[in-house]
Design a protein around this motif. Sequence first.
Motif, mmCIF file in Angstrom:
data_model
loop_
_atom_site.group_PDB
_atom_site.id
_atom_site.type_symbol
_atom_site.label_atom_id
_atom_site.label_comp_id
_atom_site.label_asym_id
_atom_site.label_seq_id
_atom_site.Cartn_x
_atom_site.Cartn_y
_atom_site.Cartn_z
ATOM 1 N N MET A 162 82.797 -24.681 75.668
ATOM 2 C CA MET A 162 83.221 -24.531 74.305
ATOM 3 C C MET A 162 82.513 -23.366 73.627
ATOM 4 S SD MET A 162 83.706 -28.419 73.033
ATOM 5 C CE MET A 162 84.211 -28.002 71.396
ATOM 6 N N TRP A 163 81.414 -22.888 74.187
ATOM 7 C CA TRP A 163 80.687 -21.799 73.546
ATOM 8 C C TRP A 163 81.475 -20.507 73.581
ATOM 9 C CZ3 TRP A 163 76.236 -22.071 70.855
ATOM 10 C CH2 TRP A 163 75.571 -23.273 70.910
ATOM 11 N N ASN A 164 82.083 -20.216 74.683
ATOM 12 C CA ASN A 164 82.810 -18.963 74.821
ATOM 13 C C ASN A 164 84.190 -19.278 75.369
ATOM 14 O OD1 ASN A 164 83.594 -16.351 75.011
ATOM 15 N ND2 ASN A 164 81.975 -15.700 76.395
ATOM 16 N N LEU A 165 85.153 -19.414 74.521
ATOM 17 C CA LEU A 165 86.485 -19.836 74.936
ATOM 18 C C LEU A 165 87.296 -18.701 75.534
ATOM 19 C CD1 LEU A 165 87.422 -22.114 71.924
ATOM 20 C CD2 LEU A 165 86.616 -22.798 74.176
ATOM 21 N N LEU A 166 86.905 -17.446 75.305
ATOM 22 C CA LEU A 166 87.693 -16.320 75.806
ATOM 23 C C LEU A 166 87.360 -15.986 77.251
ATOM 24 C CD1 LEU A 166 87.583 -14.024 72.666
ATOM 25 C CD2 LEU A 166 89.397 -15.563 73.384
ATOM 26 N N LYS A 167 86.161 -16.256 77.685
ATOM 27 C CA LYS A 167 85.775 -15.957 79.066
ATOM 28 C C LYS A 167 86.109 -17.145 79.943
ATOM 29 C CE LYS A 167 82.662 -12.476 77.834
ATOM 30 N NZ LYS A 167 81.964 -11.424 78.372
ATOM 31 N N LYS A 168 86.458 -16.854 81.182
ATOM 32 C CA LYS A 168 86.942 -17.897 82.075
ATOM 33 C C LYS A 168 85.910 -18.342 83.110
ATOM 34 C CE LYS A 168 91.091 -18.185 80.511
ATOM 35 N NZ LYS A 168 91.617 -19.346 79.929
ATOM 36 N N ASN A 169 84.638 -18.296 82.805
ATOM 37 C CA ASN A 169 83.611 -18.740 83.726
ATOM 38 C C ASN A 169 83.489 -20.255 83.607
ATOM 39 O OD1 ASN A 169 81.485 -19.066 85.417
ATOM 40 N ND2 ASN A 169 80.174 -17.547 84.432
ATOM 41 N N ASP A 170 84.137 -20.981 84.533
ATOM 42 C CA ASP A 170 84.193 -22.440 84.463
ATOM 43 C C ASP A 170 82.820 -23.083 84.613
ATOM 44 O OD1 ASP A 170 86.899 -22.489 84.037
ATOM 45 O OD2 ASP A 170 87.388 -22.642 86.171
ATOM 46 N N GLU A 171 81.974 -22.510 85.469
ATOM 47 C CA GLU A 171 80.666 -23.106 85.703
ATOM 48 C C GLU A 171 79.809 -23.021 84.438
ATOM 49 O OE1 GLU A 171 77.035 -22.713 88.906
ATOM 50 O OE2 GLU A 171 78.983 -21.848 89.392
ATOM 51 N N CYS A 172 79.866 -21.895 83.742
ATOM 52 C CA CYS A 172 79.116 -21.741 82.495
ATOM 53 C C CYS A 172 79.677 -22.660 81.413
ATOM 54 C CB CYS A 172 79.155 -20.288 82.018
ATOM 55 S SG CYS A 172 78.112 -19.176 82.988
ATOM 56 N N GLU A 173 80.995 -22.774 81.372
ATOM 57 C CA GLU A 173 81.622 -23.674 80.396
ATOM 58 C C GLU A 173 81.172 -25.106 80.618
ATOM 59 O OE1 GLU A 173 85.883 -23.819 79.539
ATOM 60 O OE2 GLU A 173 85.915 -21.689 79.997
ATOM 61 N N LYS A 174 81.197 -25.547 81.859
ATOM 62 C CA LYS A 174 80.789 -26.918 82.166
ATOM 63 C C LYS A 174 79.329 -27.147 81.801
ATOM 64 C CE LYS A 174 84.096 -27.559 85.887
ATOM 65 N NZ LYS A 174 84.293 -27.693 87.328
ATOM 66 N N LEU A 175 78.478 -26.172 82.086
ATOM 67 C CA LEU A 175 77.064 -26.329 81.791
ATOM 68 C C LEU A 175 76.831 -26.355 80.271
ATOM 69 C CD1 LEU A 175 74.297 -26.492 83.265
ATOM 70 C CD2 LEU A 175 73.999 -24.142 82.511
ATOM 71 N N ARG A 176 77.540 -25.539 79.524
ATOM 72 C CA ARG A 176 77.371 -25.542 78.064
ATOM 73 C C ARG A 176 77.901 -26.839 77.451
ATOM 74 N NH1 ARG A 176 79.051 -19.275 77.492
ATOM 75 N NH2 ARG A 176 77.057 -18.439 78.176
ATOM 76 N N ASP A 177 78.986 -27.344 77.976
ATOM 77 C CA ASP A 177 79.472 -28.649 77.516
ATOM 78 C C ASP A 177 78.451 -29.745 77.837
ATOM 79 O OD1 ASP A 177 81.794 -27.594 76.473
ATOM 80 O OD2 ASP A 177 83.008 -28.059 78.244
ATOM 81 N N LEU A 178 77.877 -29.673 79.034
ATOM 82 C CA LEU A 178 76.851 -30.637 79.419
ATOM 83 C C LEU A 178 75.625 -30.507 78.514
ATOM 84 C CD1 LEU A 178 75.963 -32.792 81.481
ATOM 85 C CD2 LEU A 178 75.046 -30.936 82.873
ATOM 86 N N LEU A 179 75.277 -29.289 78.141
ATOM 87 C CA LEU A 179 74.157 -29.048 77.244
ATOM 88 C C LEU A 179 74.419 -29.671 75.878
ATOM 89 C CD1 LEU A 179 71.441 -27.522 76.904
ATOM 90 C CD2 LEU A 179 72.782 -25.559 76.133
ATOM 91 N N GLU A 180 75.630 -29.504 75.355
ATOM 92 C CA GLU A 180 75.984 -30.115 74.063
ATOM 93 C C GLU A 180 75.957 -31.639 74.145
ATOM 94 O OE1 GLU A 180 79.681 -28.648 72.622
ATOM 95 O OE2 GLU A 180 78.963 -26.580 72.522
ATOM 96 N N ASP A 181 76.494 -32.186 75.240
ATOM 97 C CA ASP A 181 76.489 -33.637 75.405
ATOM 98 C C ASP A 181 75.064 -34.178 75.492
ATOM 99 O OD1 ASP A 181 79.240 -33.602 75.342
ATOM 100 O OD2 ASP A 181 79.463 -33.648 77.534
ATOM 101 N N SER A 182 74.209 -33.456 76.196
ATOM 102 C CA SER A 182 72.808 -33.883 76.309
ATOM 103 C C SER A 182 72.111 -33.817 74.955
ATOM 104 C CB SER A 182 72.064 -32.992 77.310
ATOM 105 O OG SER A 182 72.624 -33.141 78.587
ATOM 106 N N ALA A 183 72.430 -32.814 74.157
ATOM 107 C CA ALA A 183 71.825 -32.682 72.832
ATOM 108 C C ALA A 183 72.255 -33.827 71.923
ATOM 109 C CB ALA A 183 72.208 -31.343 72.217
ATOM 110 N N VAL A 184 73.484 -34.262 72.053
ATOM 111 C CA VAL A 184 73.956 -35.393 71.252
ATOM 112 C C VAL A 184 73.300 -36.685 71.727
ATOM 113 C CG1 VAL A 184 75.996 -36.789 70.694
ATOM 114 C CG2 VAL A 184 76.153 -34.301 70.636
#
Length: 169
Positions: A1-23
């Motif tokens: 969710m941090w960078n919706l224009l770039k298609k790096n799936d691994e980074c997207e998954k990790l940033r989503d996991l980071l947000e979930d962990s923060a919550v």
Amino acid sequence: MWNLLKKNDECEKLRDLLEDSAVARPEAARIEELSEAWSAAELNHLAACRRCQTAAQDLLATRKIFKGVGSATEAASSWFSKRVMAAIAARERELAEAASTWLAVPKFAARLALASGALLLVTSTWLYERPLPAPSQQASSWTAQESIFEAPPPVNQDDVLVPGQENNP
């Protein structure tokens, strides 16, 4: 969710996991505390990817800035939700009353049409079979009134009196 224009799936998954962990861990103040339950592959990606590290640091810095600020859920006490729910219930009641008034119309429309048709049939039959009234005194007075509008009888020249002259027969 941090960078919706770039298609790096691994980074997207990790940033989503980071947000979930923060919550899930609102008290965590370091990246290691957020990433305790992560797999080895996710930890390796976080160590290798500069953008994911920057995202994690941004998240922690944002937490630090907003640490003293109360959340909106704490500010809104139970009276607020009760007032909102009461206002919603009142509005729903108003709408339900307005709608219930018009719900009765279709129920009685067929009955009203049937009653109107029967009344029209009975009235027209009564008017059609009613005997004609006999001539009465009113009718003779009407004929007398009609004679007012008829032309007057012709006048004879000998019968007309002219002022200043005498009539000689």
